[in-house]
Design an enzyme around this catalytic site. Structure first.
Site, short mmCIF file in Angstrom:
data_model
loop_
_atom_site.label_atom_id
_atom_site.label_comp_id
_atom_site.label_asym_id
_atom_site.label_seq_id
_atom_site.Cartn_x
_atom_site.Cartn_y
_atom_site.Cartn_z
N HIS A 169 76.22 87.15 68.78
CA HIS A 169 76.02 85.83 68.17
C HIS A 169 77.27 84.97 68.27
CE1 HIS A 169 77.62 88.07 64.63
NE2 HIS A 169 78.21 86.92 64.34
N HIS B 34 83.46 81.99 65.03
CA HIS B 34 83.79 83.21 65.76
C HIS B 34 82.69 83.57 66.74
CE1 HIS B 34 81.50 85.13 62.33
NE2 HIS B 34 81.09 85.94 63.30
N GLU C 169 84.71 89.11 66.87
CA GLU C 169 84.11 90.22 66.12
C GLU C 169 83.48 91.21 67.10
OE1 GLU C 169 80.76 89.02 63.70
OE2 GLU C 169 80.80 90.87 62.51
#
Lengths: 134, 134
Positions: B7, B79, B130
């Site tokens: 994502h 992010h 991430e």
């Protein structure tokens, strides 16, 4: 209808150096740099199974990335690109909802050789957003 | 080996309002808001055929998104999350290449119920990154 997330573009002062964390650090397939002088960028492509990350380095004095790097010297997320089946229809629907194209709203041929259109960050929560004809 | 782009996370002052350009403007499937108080965020998910966009609104006084919005009041790209098959092995390889985990480097359970680890923007061209155990 919004299609695939085509790529995330990350501006960097040195695209080749920026790619190393993805190749040597994370084992991803990272391309040699590709110069696109007509777009004012040198691009290193990080190929993921479902999408790409494009590392963009300024190329030439008129590069659209240069100002971004003045504000963000170490680089940063620059834009996100989504695919659409019908770019003009998508533009018209988005404009009707208040989104604002960059320039006069006429699609141009983008870095992948397909028609693209950028929308200003206003209206997309501060995110420069590119649509590409799939 | 770096896996799928899971994502892109976009911080926004109002996640539901931020979602309208994707739903009404672009015809994408956009979820109802999901409150994740343990992560300090309210999330609206934009489902694309190959990935997700997560619109993050601060939830609570300790939200990790709050400071970002002070610097970027209209929101912005926050992010990018990639999947990896072995999070600890990926961490060790990235750390050996100079990447710096957030915190003590111990994976935590993320918003999707899977182990995750964030890396500081330094080392990823200014992009908070991430990794999620696939």
């Amino acid at each position: 209808m919004l299609g695939r997330l085509n790529h995330v573009a990350i501006a960097a002062p040195d695209a080749v150096a920026a790619g190393r964390v993805y190749s040597e650090g994370a084992g991803a397939e990272v391309s040699a740099p590709v110069d696109l002088p007509e777009h004012g960028v040198r691009v290193v492509f990080v190929s993921l199974p479902n999408a790409k990350v494009e590392l963009l380095e300024p190329l030439g004095a008129e590069s659209p990335i240069a100002k971004f790097l003045v504000r963000n010297p170490q680089g940063g997320l620059h834009h996100v690109c989504y695919e659409v089946a019908d770019l003009v229809a998508a533009r018209d629907r988005l404009v009707a909802q208040g989104a604002v194209p960059v320039g006069d709203g006429t699609p141009k041929i983008g870095a992948h050789g397909k028609p693209v259109l950028f929308f200003k960050p206003t209206g997309f929560s501060g995110v420069l957003t590119e649509l590409e004809q799939a």
